[in-house]
Design an enzyme around this catalytic site. Structure first.
Site, PDB file in Angstrom:
ATOM      1  N   TYR A 141       0.821  -1.213   0.000  1.00 48.57           N
ATOM      2  CA  TYR A 141       0.000   0.000   0.000  1.00 48.57           C
ATOM      3  C   TYR A 141       0.862   1.274   0.000  1.00 48.57           C
ATOM      4  O   TYR A 141       0.367   2.354  -0.300  1.00 48.57           O
ATOM      5  CB  TYR A 141      -0.942   0.031   1.216  1.00 48.57           C
ATOM      6  CG  TYR A 141      -2.024  -1.043   1.198  1.00 48.57           C
ATOM      7  CD1 TYR A 141      -2.356  -1.717   0.028  1.00 48.57           C
ATOM      8  CD2 TYR A 141      -2.718  -1.378   2.347  1.00 48.57           C
ATOM      9  CE1 TYR A 141      -3.337  -2.694   0.010  1.00 48.57           C
ATOM     10  CE2 TYR A 141      -3.709  -2.344   2.341  1.00 48.57           C
ATOM     11  CZ  TYR A 141      -4.017  -3.009   1.162  1.00 48.57           C
ATOM     12  OH  TYR A 141      -4.996  -3.976   1.151  1.00 48.57           O
ATOM     13  N   LYS A 187       3.646 -15.381   1.423  1.00 52.59           N
ATOM     14  CA  LYS A 187       3.532 -16.124   0.162  1.00 52.59           C
ATOM     15  C   LYS A 187       4.973 -16.403  -0.280  1.00 52.59           C
ATOM     16  O   LYS A 187       5.414 -15.987  -1.363  1.00 52.59           O
ATOM     17  CB  LYS A 187       2.738 -15.251  -0.839  1.00 52.59           C
ATOM     18  CG  LYS A 187       2.337 -15.942  -2.102  1.00 52.59           C
ATOM     19  CD  LYS A 187       1.210 -16.939  -1.944  1.00 52.59           C
ATOM     20  CE  LYS A 187       0.951 -17.639  -3.268  1.00 52.59           C
ATOM     21  NZ  LYS A 187       0.274 -18.919  -3.138  1.00 52.59           N
ATOM     22  N   ASP A 219      -2.867 -18.143   0.886  1.00 50.74           N
ATOM     23  CA  ASP A 219      -4.004 -18.806   0.228  1.00 50.74           C
ATOM     24  C   ASP A 219      -4.523 -19.961   1.083  1.00 50.74           C
ATOM     25  O   ASP A 219      -5.737 -20.122   1.276  1.00 50.74           O
ATOM     26  CB  ASP A 219      -3.641 -19.272  -1.191  1.00 50.74           C
ATOM     27  CG  ASP A 219      -2.271 -19.917  -1.282  1.00 50.74           C
ATOM     28  OD1 ASP A 219      -1.496 -19.831  -0.300  1.00 50.74           O
ATOM     29  OD2 ASP A 219      -1.970 -20.533  -2.316  1.00 50.74           O
ATOM     30  N   ASP A 243      -5.135  -7.000   5.904  1.00 48.49           N
ATOM     31  CA  ASP A 243      -6.377  -6.312   5.555  1.00 48.49           C
ATOM     32  C   ASP A 243      -7.438  -7.363   5.220  1.00 48.49           C
ATOM     33  O   ASP A 243      -8.569  -7.346   5.729  1.00 48.49           O
ATOM     34  CB  ASP A 243      -6.089  -5.417   4.335  1.00 48.49           C
ATOM     35  CG  ASP A 243      -7.189  -4.424   4.042  1.00 48.49           C
ATOM     36  OD1 ASP A 243      -8.168  -4.379   4.803  1.00 48.49           O
ATOM     37  OD2 ASP A 243      -7.078  -3.704   3.035  1.00 48.49           O
ATOM     38  N   ASP A 247     -10.548  -8.953   7.882  1.00 43.16           N
ATOM     39  CA  ASP A 247     -11.962  -8.845   7.491  1.00 43.16           C
ATOM     40  C   ASP A 247     -12.611 -10.222   7.445  1.00 43.16           C
ATOM     41  O   ASP A 247     -13.754 -10.388   7.876  1.00 43.16           O
ATOM     42  CB  ASP A 247     -12.102  -8.151   6.131  1.00 43.16           C
ATOM     43  CG  ASP A 247     -12.321  -6.650   6.285  1.00 43.16           C
ATOM     44  OD1 ASP A 247     -12.112  -6.140   7.413  1.00 43.16           O
ATOM     45  OD2 ASP A 247     -12.696  -5.987   5.304  1.00 43.16           O
TER      46      ASP A 247
END
Ligand code: ATP
Length: 348
Positions: A141, A187, A219, A243, A247
């Site tokens: 970000y 990852k 994943d 993030d 959620d």
């Protein structure tokens, strides 16, 4: 133990739920002999009305001088049309930046007895108590270079060693205060930054022999959080993966009104419910103060370094929810009566 707490009630249901959290903390202070001092400041839309800006100098100074910030919620339709530069949310971004809050902690706990609120089967939801620690100020970000042309667009996921180390330390510390298990998520099979993240977390792990560390690819982690979420204690991950995972985890308890959060870093730590200002129910005395009260419990654990006080507040909330519920949970308790019940449970 003394603690100076800056209270930022904000907008909508913010003042109602913050008042509940302050009253519970005051009671906890009496029961555990804490010397707590509360000072209230305008923030968000309320500050735009009073000072023409969401994070005025007087609030900034109050935050800087405090040991912790307890925030309610900000925003609402009244301020939707104000200039973007002075929107209520801009105040929150400025506070986080000012205080260099690089770690966001979001617990998702299924309250015993409330398993049927969860979208998962009760036998899978039972015992879920996971804390997602998200790196908040780095990663894709914010990474440079970034840009977009007619033909392509690009962002950069970049982490320095100190950035990974400091958020890993927060996560190990949290795991040591909880059940002693940490899952680091990246990852590493595809991204160099993931491999670097994993190696750096492993180095930090040497200072925390009492915490059991494991690694997961992001994943696979999304599947695990749905199929066996109760197996996880603390999860640490980068900004973008955090993030998404926080959620995902936030839907497990089944109601927005139950979710607290903490943002920790170099400066004054911030504690706030995950929910927004809920203008539809503001001023009616029916908001569920659980998320705000649990944010106060996190304040006791992480800012005052009194985990036993945090645990006692959590236990009082769990006990209360067995019999007393606000309308969002299908009950008929008011904000005030629920809060009174938590205070009585805390007093034992
Ligand atoms: P924001 O955009 O400010 O994050 P939002 O409008 O998307 O917020 P919230 O304000 O968090 O969402 O809430 C959405 C709805 O959930 C509210 O309108 C309200 O009905 C319900 N809600 C949220 N928090 C609570 C609470 N503490 N108690 C009861 N109901 C709540």
């Amino acid at each position: 133990m003394s603690g100076k707490i800056a209270v930022l009630p904000g907008d909508g249901i913010g003042p109602e739920v913050t008042d509940a959290a302050v009253r519970v903390l005051q009671k906890a202070g009496e029961v555990f002999g804490l010397d707590l001092e509360f000072e209230q400041f305008e923030f968000g839309g309320a500050a735009i009305d009073a000072y023409g800006e969401p994070y005025p100098e007087v609030t900034r100074r109050g935050v800087a001088a405090a040991d912790a910030v307890l925030l309610g919620a900000i925003g609402g339709p009244k301020w939707d049309s104000v200039d973007r530069s002075i929107r209520p949310e801009t105040g929150l971004l400025a506070l986080r930046k000012d205080q260099q809050l690089f770690a966001n902690l979001r617990p998702a706990r299924v309250t015993p007895g409330l398993e049927d609120l969860s979208p998962l089967k009760p036998e899978i939801a039972r015992g879920v108590d996971v804390l997602i620690v998200r790196e908040l100020t780095g990663g894709i970000y914010f990474g440079q270079p970034r840009g977009m042309s007619e033909a392509e667009a690009w962002n950069t996921m970049r982490y320095s060693r100190p950035e990974v180390e400091r958020v890993a330390r927060v996560a190990f510390d949290a795991a040591a205060k909880r059940r002693g298990k940490l899952t680091s998520v990246e990852k590493a099979n595809v991204l160099e930054v993931g491999e670097f993240w994993r190696r750096t977390v492993e180095e930090v792990a040497r200072d925390w022999p009492q915490v059991k560390l494991e690694h997961q690819y992001v994943d696979a982690m999304t599947m695990h959080l749905i199929t066996h979420p109760a197996d996880f204690d603390v999860v640490v991950t980068s900004n973008i993966f955090g993030d998404i995972l926080s959620d995902l985890a936030s839907v497990l308890p089944g109601s927005l009104g139950l979710l607290p959060s903490a943002s920790l870093g170099e400066g004054t730590p911030l504690f706030e419910p995950v929910h927004g200002s809920a203008p539809d129910i503001a001023g009616k005395g029916v908001a569920n103060p659980t998320a705000a009260i649990l944010s106060a419990a996190m304040l006791a654990t992480y800012a005052l370094e009194r985990p036993e006080v945090g645990a006692a507040i959590e236990k009082a909330v769990t006990e209360t929810l067995k019999t007393t519920r606000t309308p969002d949970l299908g009950g008929s308790a008011s904000t005030a009566s629920f809060t009174e019940a938590v205070i009585s449970a805390l007093a034992g």
